[in-house]
Scaffold this motif. Structure first.
Motif, mmCIF file in Angstrom:
data_model
loop_
_atom_site.group_PDB
_atom_site.id
_atom_site.type_symbol
_atom_site.label_atom_id
_atom_site.label_comp_id
_atom_site.label_asym_id
_atom_site.label_seq_id
_atom_site.Cartn_x
_atom_site.Cartn_y
_atom_site.Cartn_z
ATOM 1 N N PHE A 244 12.405 53.183 -18.531
ATOM 2 C CA PHE A 244 12.232 53.857 -17.478
ATOM 3 C C PHE A 244 13.793 54.213 -16.857
ATOM 4 C CE2 PHE A 244 8.032 52.130 -15.573
ATOM 5 C CZ PHE A 244 7.727 51.719 -16.741
ATOM 6 N N VAL B 41 15.250 56.228 -13.739
ATOM 7 C CA VAL B 41 14.814 56.695 -12.598
ATOM 8 C C VAL B 41 16.024 57.182 -11.752
ATOM 9 C CG1 VAL B 41 12.930 55.460 -12.555
ATOM 10 C CG2 VAL B 41 14.782 54.308 -11.598
ATOM 11 N N LEU C 88 12.046 60.821 -12.779
ATOM 12 C CA LEU C 88 11.877 59.773 -13.550
ATOM 13 C C LEU C 88 11.732 60.357 -14.988
ATOM 14 C CD1 LEU C 88 8.395 58.501 -14.069
ATOM 15 C CD2 LEU C 88 8.924 59.381 -11.776
#
Length: 137
Positions: free
Chosen positions: A88, A90, A129
């Motif tokens: 991830f 972000v 994201l």
């Protein structure tokens, strides 16, 4: 450890717990299994026409990102049950609860290994994201 139950079926993946490592909160430290390696490039909240979905809304962007991941996995003959690692990226860690809520619908059972990194920016200021995935099929 042998296979685990994920999504109601016996998965070919194993989620061994390493000795001396604290349990992961919503992820596994180690995922292993036999098969072919599949790498899915970082997905952002672009629809099929290349338009951003959910500008300013991390939850809406996560919905599109996971839909894109799902389509990419299917193109490789894989499903989310085959995913061994998610990364991830972000622009604000405050987005993680909304992203994880969407992730948990796509991955209701054992969670793959994961990494979450806050970045200064992504390729577009509209992107909040980006998530890439690795799977074994």
């Amino acid at each position: 450890m042998g296979g685990s139950i994920s999504g109601g079926t016996l998965s070919k993946l194993s989620f061994p717990r390493p000795d001396g490592v604290a349990p992961g909160n919503g992820y596994s430290h180690v995922v292993t299994g036999p098969g072919q390696w599949v790498a899915i490039a970082g997905q952002v909240a672009l629809d099929g026409d290349g338009n951003f979905v959910g500008i300013g809304d991390a939850g809406a962007q996560a919905e599109q990102v996971f839909a894109n991941l799902d389509a990419s996995l299917k193109a490789a003959g894989a499903t989310f049950e085959d995913v061994v690692k998610l990364n991830f990226y972000v622009t604000d860690m405050a987005y993680l609860p909304a992203i994880r809520a969407v992730r948990d619908r796509y991955l209701p059972g054992a969670k793959p290994a994961g990494t979450a990194v806050q970045v200064v920016a992504l390729f577009s200021p509209d992107a909040l994201l980006e998530i890439d995935a690795y799977a074994i099929v």
